[in-house]
Design an enzyme around this catalytic site. Structure first.
Site: not given
Length: 189
Positions: A25-26, A28, A100
């Site tokens: 969602y960010g 990546l 992450e």
């Protein structure tokens, strides 16, 4: 029986690879600063499956002096967050856990998603490596269908992050003006 012998040779030369679905969602996502990591075969395999959004609402916030997007693991608040589903192999999954900082910074957990679209144009069609094609069991999910995937969200955040604006979709160049600072551009702590 000749066909069965050929199948055995194909399976031994091209063994089935277990693929895991991941929702990003960010940074990546395609067009974002860290997407190249998903496409780097040295990290493993990642194949785009579909665009999707979370079934439940979650707060997607931008925090820290480096403007990092965080999905706070607080279901029922925030927005229906949009992102991308990828099918990744074990090597890429291990890379993403490292990238992450899982489980210290982010925790990998399952999340329910609604498929927005995929490369199959919204039809539930076989794709390369599918059960109907050579060696696999994947299908392009149908638009509007729901599925489960892993996501990197966090339960370890500063309490004031819950007061930050929440976003439906992250873009480092968004109207928020909070451009992501890449790791290599950060000053040492």
């Amino acid at each position: 029986m000749k066909g069965l012998g050929l199948l055995s040779v194909i399976v031994s030369v091209f063994p089935a690879v277990h693929m895991t679905k991941i929702f990003v969602y960010g940074t990546l996502k395609k067009g974002q600063p860290n997407h190249f990591s998903m496409m780097d075969h040295a990290n493993g395999q990642a194949e785009f499956v579909a665009h999707a959004r979370t079934v439940d609402r979650y707060p997607l916030v931008i925090a820290t002096k480096y403007n990092v997007p965080f999905l706070l693991n607080v279901p029922g608040t925030g927005q229906h967050v949009t992102g991308e589903i990828y099918s990744v192999d074990q090597q890429m999954l291990e890379f993403l856990d490292w990238f992450e900082n899982c489980p210290q910074k982010y925790q990998r957990s399952r999340i329910r998603l609604e498929v927005q679209d995929g490369p199959g144009g919204g039809e539930h069609t076989p794709k390369a490596g599918s059960a109907d094609g050579p060696g696999g069991g994947e299908h392009t999910p149908k638009t509007g269908s729901s599925l489960e995937a892993f996501v990197y969200s966090t339960k370890t955040y500063e309490p004031e992050w819950l007061q930050k604006p929440t976003y439906e979709s992250y873009d480092t160049n968004g109207d928020h003006g909070l451009r992501y600072v890449r790791r290599e551009d950060r000053s040492p702590e």
